[in-house]
Design an enzyme around this catalytic site. Structure first.
Site, PDB file in Angstrom:
ATOM      1  CB  CYS A 115      -0.952  -0.002   1.186  1.00 13.41           C
ATOM      2  SG  CYS A 115      -1.927  -1.495   1.280  1.00 13.41           S
ATOM      3  CG  HIS A 255      -3.257   3.138   2.559  1.00 11.10           C
ATOM      4  ND1 HIS A 255      -3.751   2.856   1.304  1.00 11.10           N
ATOM      5  CD2 HIS A 255      -3.305   1.976   3.258  1.00 11.10           C
ATOM      6  CE1 HIS A 255      -4.074   1.572   1.247  1.00 11.10           C
ATOM      7  NE2 HIS A 255      -3.817   1.016   2.419  1.00 11.10           N
ATOM      8  CG  ASN A 285      -6.496  -1.300   1.603  1.00  7.18           C
ATOM      9  OD1 ASN A 285      -5.832  -0.895   0.654  1.00  7.18           O
ATOM     10  ND2 ASN A 285      -5.950  -1.705   2.730  1.00  7.18           N
TER      11      ASN A 285
HETATM   12  N1  COA Z   1     -17.919  -9.559   9.829  1.00  6.18           N
HETATM   13  C1  COA Z   1     -18.282  -9.899  11.067  1.00  6.18           C
HETATM   14  N2  COA Z   1     -17.393 -10.228  12.013  1.00  6.18           N
HETATM   15  C2  COA Z   1     -16.099 -10.213  11.676  1.00  6.18           C
HETATM   16  C3  COA Z   1     -15.661  -9.866  10.389  1.00  6.18           C
HETATM   17  C4  COA Z   1     -16.638  -9.547   9.449  1.00  6.18           C
HETATM   18  N3  COA Z   1     -16.318  -9.190   8.193  1.00  6.18           N
HETATM   19  N4  COA Z   1     -14.315  -9.941  10.356  1.00  6.18           N
HETATM   20  C5  COA Z   1     -13.911 -10.312  11.582  1.00  6.18           C
HETATM   21  N5  COA Z   1     -14.996 -10.487  12.381  1.00  6.18           N
HETATM   22  C6  COA Z   1     -15.028 -10.897  13.773  1.00  6.18           C
HETATM   23  C7  COA Z   1     -13.820 -11.680  14.198  1.00  6.18           C
HETATM   24  O1  COA Z   1     -13.964 -13.048  13.858  1.00  6.18           O
HETATM   25  C8  COA Z   1     -13.821 -11.474  15.686  1.00  6.18           C
HETATM   26  O2  COA Z   1     -14.759 -12.336  16.253  1.00  6.18           O
HETATM   27  P1  COA Z   1     -14.502 -13.035  17.681  1.00  6.18           P
HETATM   28  O3  COA Z   1     -14.365 -11.893  18.643  1.00  6.18           O
HETATM   29  O4  COA Z   1     -15.712 -13.866  17.880  1.00  6.18           O
HETATM   30  O5  COA Z   1     -13.224 -13.803  17.508  1.00  6.18           O
HETATM   31  C9  COA Z   1     -14.343 -10.056  15.847  1.00  6.18           C
HETATM   32  O6  COA Z   1     -14.995  -9.740  14.598  1.00  6.18           O
HETATM   33  C10 COA Z   1     -13.289  -9.018  16.137  1.00  6.18           C
HETATM   34  O7  COA Z   1     -12.191  -9.227  15.232  1.00  6.18           O
HETATM   35  P2  COA Z   1     -11.006  -8.243  15.143  1.00  6.18           P
HETATM   36  O8  COA Z   1     -10.059  -8.740  14.095  1.00  6.18           O
HETATM   37  O9  COA Z   1     -10.451  -7.972  16.521  1.00  6.18           O
HETATM   38  O10 COA Z   1     -11.779  -6.912  14.631  1.00  6.18           O
HETATM   39  P3  COA Z   1     -11.239  -5.471  14.450  1.00  6.18           P
HETATM   40  O11 COA Z   1     -12.056  -4.519  15.210  1.00  6.18           O
HETATM   41  O12 COA Z   1      -9.755  -5.412  14.625  1.00  6.18           O
HETATM   42  O13 COA Z   1     -11.560  -5.190  12.913  1.00  6.18           O
HETATM   43  C11 COA Z   1     -10.369  -5.130  10.848  1.00  6.18           C
HETATM   44  C12 COA Z   1     -10.987  -6.001  11.929  1.00  6.18           C
HETATM   45  C13 COA Z   1      -9.714  -6.033   9.821  1.00  6.18           C
HETATM   46  C14 COA Z   1     -11.486  -4.332  10.186  1.00  6.18           C
HETATM   47  C15 COA Z   1      -9.353  -4.154  11.477  1.00  6.18           C
HETATM   48  O14 COA Z   1      -8.492  -4.858  12.349  1.00  6.18           O
HETATM   49  C16 COA Z   1      -8.508  -3.447  10.467  1.00  6.18           C
HETATM   50  O15 COA Z   1      -9.001  -2.744   9.625  1.00  6.18           O
HETATM   51  N6  COA Z   1      -7.177  -3.602  10.571  1.00  6.18           N
HETATM   52  C17 COA Z   1      -6.268  -3.001   9.660  1.00  6.18           C
HETATM   53  C18 COA Z   1      -6.292  -3.792   8.403  1.00  6.18           C
HETATM   54  C19 COA Z   1      -5.649  -3.051   7.286  1.00  6.18           C
HETATM   55  O16 COA Z   1      -5.728  -1.868   7.212  1.00  6.18           O
HETATM   56  N7  COA Z   1      -5.018  -3.815   6.414  1.00  6.18           N
HETATM   57  C20 COA Z   1      -4.385  -3.290   5.290  1.00  6.18           C
HETATM   58  C21 COA Z   1      -3.158  -2.581   5.672  1.00  6.18           C
HETATM   59  S1  COA Z   1      -2.649  -1.637   4.354  1.00  6.18           S
END
Ligand code: COA
Length: 328
Positions: A115, A255, A285
């Protein structure tokens, strides 16, 4: 040797027609529009159709940038395509784009910094123009990420979309153009966002495909923290180097990874929320394409005016990050 300042002379962007909405994803995995919207800010993303590949969008974005910069493709002497989803392994997508554009006098290559690829490319092109090695550079960020997305993995499939953005870089008057830029990486965090298969370590075999090893794997919540910290730090570094205060930034384009990441970075920098651009709801993204798409949307909407300070900050797999400060 006398140096010149390099600035952006023209921008462009393109994306597939196909749209994948949160409602579509609700039918594919256990998720909801409410969860996706509240955790990421994403409502829809563009998705390439079968047969659509990275350079198609890159060429469309580049043609627009070339037209707006009012240059001839044969005058481009440097062509950098930032991508982690190349058309093919060999040759580079940059060379394929070069042939399509007729940019026959350019040195063309790909740059893989996920990214942060577009800001890595801008930084290299800036250096080349400043030292006289290049007169007109084309920097592209282009991705068809959805081919590497596992549509059974709800933690990644809601995030990524496809598209391309481009910018022409050339000499500008003193005090204008790119005032400061920084690129950084830390390979110790490589496994926070990676595709284990498909390279020389774990090649493309029926077994690796059956195990889905060519798909992106992501440790979302760990990445989140590193993203906020590194984008805020690098933004401060470029502002400090140029002697510009955060409150004087007219437009901040981070980004587009997650609306909550953008909000957290903005909070750390004290940039007025009205000056922060976000299109995450519409595009998701798009990795290296996210910043140039956003920048071109701002140009088209008249959100950047001559003399404005424009701050760009990125973060991505690698991990990589970067910041560029421009006086438009
Ligand atoms: N729908 C519903 N539930 C979901 C889900 C979805 N699409 N994706 C994950 N979950 C669930 C998980 O399984 C987890 O469940 P559990 O508590 O029963 O285990 C719960 O939601 C929380 O997961 P978590 O990963 O802690 O959520 P989060 O608040 O961190 O959000 C992201 C997840 C991916 C949206 C977030 O971490 C994020 O955006 N991170 C940065 C990613 C990024 O920018 N990547 C590219 C970098 S350039």
């Amino acid at each position: 040797m006398a140096t010149v300042n390099a600035g952006i002379l023209g921008t462009g962007h393109a994306y597939p027609e196909g749209i994948l909405t949160n409602a579509d994803l609700e039918k594919m995995v256990e998720t909801s529009d409410e969860w996706i919207t509240s955790r990421t800010g994403i409502k829809q993303r563009r998705k390439a159709a079968p047969g659509e590949y990275t350079s198609l969008f890159a060429v469309r974005a580049a043609r627009q940038a070339i037209e707006r910069a009012r240059i001839d493709p044969s005058d481009i002497d440097l062509l950098i395509c930032a991508t982690v989803t190349p058309d093919q392994i060999l040759p580079s997508t940059g060379c394929l784009i070069q042939a399509e554009l007729g940019a026959n006098n350019a040195a063309a290559f790909d740059l893989a910094a996920a990214c942060s690829g577009f800001l890595y490319g801008l930084t290299l092109a800036n250096t080349m123009v400043r030292c006289g090695q290049s007169r007109l550079a084309l920097v592209i960020g282009a991705e068809v990420l959805t081919q590497y997305v596992d549509y059974t993995d709800r933690s990644t499939c809601v995030i990524f979309g496809d598209g391309a953005g481009a910018a022409i870089l050339g000499a500008v008057e003193e005090g204008r153009g790119i005032l400061a830029s920084r690129i950084r990486s830390d390979g110790r965090f490589a496994e926070q966002l990676y595709a284990p298969g498909g390279g020389t370590r774990l090649g493309t075999t029926p077994e690796t495909i059956a195990q889905g090893l060519h798909f992106y794997k992501m440790k979302g919540n760990e990445l989140f923290k590193v993203a906020v910290r590194s984008m805020a730090d690098v933004s401060r570094e470029v502002l400090e180097e140029a002697g510009v205060r955060a409150e004087d930034v007219a437009l901040f384009i981070p980004h587009q990874a997650n609306q909550r990441i953008t909000d957290a970075v903005a909070g750390k920098l004290d940039v007025d929320p009205e000056r922060i651009y976000s299109n995450i709801a519409m595009h998701g993204n798009t990795s290296s394409a996210s910043i140039p798409i956003a920048l071109d949307e701002c140009v088209e909407a008249g959100r950047v005016k001559e003399g404005d300070y424009v701050l760009l900050a990125s973060f991505g797999g690698g991990v990589t990050w970067g910041g560029v400060l421009i006086r438009w």
